[in-house]
Design an enzyme around this catalytic site. Structure first.
Site, short mmCIF file in Angstrom:
data_model
loop_
_atom_site.label_atom_id
_atom_site.label_comp_id
_atom_site.label_asym_id
_atom_site.label_seq_id
_atom_site.Cartn_x
_atom_site.Cartn_y
_atom_site.Cartn_z
N ALA A 87 0.90 -0.83 -0.56
CA ALA A 87 -0.51 0.02 -0.53
C ALA A 87 0.56 1.37 0.10
CB ALA A 87 -0.79 -0.01 0.88
N GLN A 89 1.44 3.64 1.68
CA GLN A 89 1.85 4.29 2.88
C GLN A 89 1.92 2.86 3.60
OE1 GLN A 89 1.90 7.06 3.90
NE2 GLN A 89 1.20 8.67 2.49
N SER A 90 2.22 2.42 3.27
CA SER A 90 3.18 1.08 3.56
C SER A 90 4.54 0.89 4.87
CB SER A 90 3.80 -0.25 2.80
OG SER A 90 4.60 -1.27 3.09
N ASN A 91 4.67 0.67 5.75
CA ASN A 91 5.50 1.06 6.61
C ASN A 91 6.38 0.05 6.99
OD1 ASN A 91 3.54 2.55 9.30
ND2 ASN A 91 2.53 0.49 9.12
N CYS A 93 7.51 -1.09 4.11
CA CYS A 93 8.16 -0.81 2.69
C CYS A 93 9.35 0.79 2.66
CB CYS A 93 7.32 0.46 1.68
SG CYS A 93 6.59 -1.53 0.99
#
Ligand SMILES: *Cc1c(COP(=O)(O)O)cnc(C)c1O
Length: 341
Positions: A87, A89-91, A93
């Site tokens: 997504a 806003q991936s944490n 990533c």
């Protein structure tokens, strides 16, 4: 609930984990804190928070432990480039981009366009970490994973040595990370004289799988209870498979039983990343009693689940609960308007 016979000692389990390829990314052990003001406010169980949000790298969070082993494997295999995506806003990533910066690896992120694709929160941090970032019109899940694999092929053709994070094997390595976390909880409980009944956690994958495996292997009383951040019909099997694969990696003669994996999707609300009123309330309660910030996508919904169980007296003052704070805090800044509405 009772403890069962351990199949390995804590030191023995640590030693097995030590044999899995890994890189040093975080600040461990993370603290385990007694939250008496929160417990008093809710009028229910004793609550302790395991502070995975304090795991050090790039504002912390549960992905630091997971990446310790996935990027550990990448480095072990001689990769020079990490390909990841989820997504927008991936944490995961954000923490992968920071890990790559720290280790001198190239990082390619392909992020799904969604209602939060603004250059704030995690997406801002991805850019600042120097990752090659593109927001793409591919929904996250299997389709995005194929997209990442195709990009890796292109990068290979241009002479790089890419490693793709994601998929079942990454989830198994993530579970190794949270088996390690359970060894910390084991020792911290001993030091504090605590023997908790439950560990509540936001998860639909490797985090819960590792906690289940660790508590089984060490014969602990504590039982993981997972609160899913999204509706995935196959999440229970996913968690079981990750736990079983991690058991194999760690040479533990254990399989996940059906009743080992307790996980509900009752607190998702409208969908992944959609704020619920109960989540916003949970964020406020924990901030105002403990000065600890939860996030609007994962840990806030997990705490909303815990609070609901206290109100319904599924958890009472006879219980002791560890809440595993999985991080995600940069996302607070992307939900500023909803959180102040
Ligand atoms: C990714 C994430 C989770 C869920 O982790 P699993 O891999 O599903 O176990 C929970 N909380 C936060 C903050 C996360 O970033």
């Amino acid at each position: 609930m009772k403890s069962t016979n351990p199949i390995v000692t804590c030191e023995g389990l640590r030693e097995r984990i030590g044999h899995v390829p890994q890189v040093n990314l975080g600040h461990f052990p993370t603290p385990l804190e007694d939250c008496t003001r929160l417990s008093d406010k809710l009028g229910g169980p004793r609550i302790l928070i395991k502070r995975e949000d304090c795991s050090g790298l790039a504002f912390g969070g549960n992905k630091v432990r997971q990446l310790t082993f996935t990027i550990g494997e990448a480095v072990h295999l001689g990769a020079d480039t990490i390909v990841h995506g989820a997504a927008s806003q991936s944490n995961h990533c954000r923490q992968a981009a920071a890990a790559c910066a720290r280790l001198g690896l190239k990082c390619y992120l392909r992020l799904s366009r969604d209602h939060k694709s603004i250059v704030q929160g995690n997406l801002l941090l991805d850019h600042l970490s120097g990752a090659n970032v593109e927001v793409v019109d591919v929904p996250f899940g299997d389709e995005l994973h194929e997209f990442k694999e195709a990009l890796a092929e292109e990068l290979k053709a241009s002479g790089l040595k890419p490693y793709v994070v994601g998929g079942a094997h990454s989830t198994a390595l993530a579970a190794v990370g949270f088996t390690w976390c359970m060894t910390e909880i084991y020792q911290q409980q001993r030091t504090m004289g605590v023997d908790a009944d439950w560990i509540y956690v936001s998860s639909a994958g490797g985090t819960q799988a590792g906690l289940v495996l660790g508590s089984k292997a060490l014969g602990m009383k504590i039982k993981p209870f997972g609160i899913a951040p999204l509706r995935w019909d196959n999440r229970i099997e996913r968690i079981q498979q990750a736990g079983n694969a991690a058991a194999e990696i760690l040479n533990l003669d254990l399989v996940m039983d059906d009743d080992d994996v307790r996980n509900t999707d009752a607190f998702v609300g409208k969908g992944y990343g959609m704020l619920t009123p109960e989540c916003a309330e949970a964020i406020r309660i924990v901030a105002q009693t403990e000065g600890i910030f939860l996030d609007p996508v994962y840990s806030g919904k997990a705490m909303a689940g815990l609070i609901d169980h206290v109100r319904k007296e599924r958890l009472t003052s006879d219980d002791t609960v560890v809440f595993l704070h999985t991080g995600g805090t940069p996302q607070l800044f992307v939900y500023n308007e909803e959180l102040c509405a």
